[in-house]
Design a protein around this motif. Structure first.
Motif, short mmCIF file in Angstrom:
data_model
loop_
_atom_site.label_atom_id
_atom_site.label_comp_id
_atom_site.label_asym_id
_atom_site.label_seq_id
_atom_site.Cartn_x
_atom_site.Cartn_y
_atom_site.Cartn_z
N ASP A 94 8.95 -0.55 9.73
CA ASP A 94 10.02 -0.42 10.72
C ASP A 94 11.36 -0.85 10.12
OD1 ASP A 94 11.19 0.12 13.22
OD2 ASP A 94 10.88 -1.96 13.90
N GLY A 95 11.73 -0.19 9.03
CA GLY A 95 13.00 -0.52 8.37
C GLY A 95 13.03 -1.93 7.85
N SER A 96 11.90 -2.42 7.36
CA SER A 96 11.82 -3.82 6.93
C SER A 96 12.57 -4.04 5.62
CB SER A 96 10.35 -4.21 6.76
OG SER A 96 10.24 -5.58 6.46
N PRO A 97 13.37 -5.13 5.55
CA PRO A 97 14.13 -5.40 4.33
C PRO A 97 13.31 -6.07 3.22
CG PRO A 97 14.63 -7.06 5.98
CD PRO A 97 13.71 -6.07 6.63
N ASP A 98 12.06 -6.43 3.51
CA ASP A 98 11.24 -7.10 2.49
C ASP A 98 10.45 -6.06 1.69
OD1 ASP A 98 9.22 -6.31 4.18
OD2 ASP A 98 8.68 -8.31 4.85
N ASN A 99 9.38 -6.46 1.02
CA ASN A 99 8.63 -5.55 0.15
C ASN A 99 7.44 -4.91 0.85
OD1 ASN A 99 7.33 -8.07 0.28
ND2 ASN A 99 6.27 -7.73 -1.66
N THR A 100 7.60 -4.58 2.13
CA THR A 100 6.53 -3.92 2.88
C THR A 100 6.06 -2.65 2.21
OG1 THR A 100 7.19 -4.85 5.03
CG2 THR A 100 6.01 -2.76 5.07
N GLU A 101 6.98 -1.84 1.71
CA GLU A 101 6.61 -0.56 1.10
C GLU A 101 5.72 -0.78 -0.13
OE1 GLU A 101 8.59 3.56 -0.62
OE2 GLU A 101 9.83 2.07 0.40
N ALA A 102 6.06 -1.74 -0.95
CA ALA A 102 5.28 -2.01 -2.15
C ALA A 102 3.87 -2.50 -1.79
CB ALA A 102 5.99 -3.04 -3.02
N VAL A 103 3.78 -3.38 -0.80
CA VAL A 103 2.48 -3.90 -0.37
C VAL A 103 1.63 -2.77 0.20
CG1 VAL A 103 1.30 -5.45 1.22
CG2 VAL A 103 3.36 -6.22 0.03
#
Length: 271
Positions: A39-48
């Protein structure tokens, strides 16, 4: 087998996400897909998320600009292929047998709309999460089911999904009212299958009273007829309990007065 879609929205929860996804991977029920919604997260959610997509093709990943929890859940459910939906917040976990036990109950009862279970807290607070037994009339006063109840996608579609106006929380409460107020059975498993992470600061703990009031008013506006009728039912039940419930009876009358004054301009009871 009947497919279930597990929807995991994530915003600034990447550090917890692997624990939630591992609990999905460990399910004894195998016909599942898990849709991770960034949800447009600024952390490394995509990488995880990428690591888990590589690990098992039943994991899927989508990204959207930040729209809030309701919006993220809706985005995932929109593309879900399963007949059943299980929302799972990125910092929570489920037991290995939750899905298999729930699907078994749905197969027993065609009128069943929601299956949930006993819950346990972990993190900054531990122990059983005690929630009152489900009762449709009491649902109008407080939420009785945590977010990770299991239901049919068709019911989500019928009520228009999670209300994206509920940006300050209580979206689960509104959703359960929406799909259950016209009937249908609810079943609680007699097993602890949901684990709720308690953190020092969470979405609900940082809300101020004004924000909570906004969320409550949305619920009341959408479901006022159900709420008023249900409170009348509760009052009739409580009146038969004599003095043991005298204080609560007065409290419920006070709630009715607040509702009728707010929406209809009059009060029903005098004290």
């Amino acid at each position: 087998m009947t497919k279930i879609s597990i929807i995991v929205p994530c915003y600034n929860q990447a550090q917890y996400l692997p624990h939630a996804l591992q609990s999905v991977l460990d399910q004894t029920y195998t016909d599942w897909e898990c849709i991770i919604v960034n949800d447009g997260s600024p952390d490394n959610t995509e990488a995880v998320a990428g690591e888990w997509i590589t690990k098992d093709t039943r994991f899927k990943y989508i990204y959207q600009e930040n729209g809030g929890l309701s919006s993220a859940r809706n985005a995932g459910i929109t593309i879900a292929e399963g007949e059943f939906i299980l929302p799972l917040d990125a910092d929570d976990r489920i037991s290995t047998d939750y899905v298999v036990l729930a699907i078994a109950e749905f197969k027993k009862d065609s009128c069943l709309k929601v299956v949930y279970c006993k819950a346990e807290k972990f993190g900054d607070e531990t122990g059983e999460w005690l929630l009152p037994r489900f009762n449709l009339q009491r649902l109008c006063i407080q939420n009785l089911i945590f977010c990770s109840g299991i239901y049919r996608k068709s019911d989500w579609k019928r009520v228009g999904g999670y209300d994206t106006n509920m940006v300050y929380g209580l979206e689960d409460w509104e959703f359960w009212i929406a799909i259950l107020k016209d009937g249908g059975n609810v079943f609680r498993l007699d097993s602890t299958c949901f684990f709720y992470r308690v953190k020092g600061e969470s979405m609900i703990t940082v809300l101020n009273s004004n924000q909570l009031q906004i969320s409550k008013e949305i619920v009341w506006h959408k479901h006022v007829a159900f709420i008023v009728i249900s409170n009348e039912y509760l009052l009739n039940e409580l009146s038969r309990q004599e003095k043991t419930y005298e204080i609560k009876l007065k409290s419920e009358k006070f709630i009715i007065n607040l509702l009728t004054q707010k929406f209809f301009g009059f009060t029903l009871f005098k004290f």
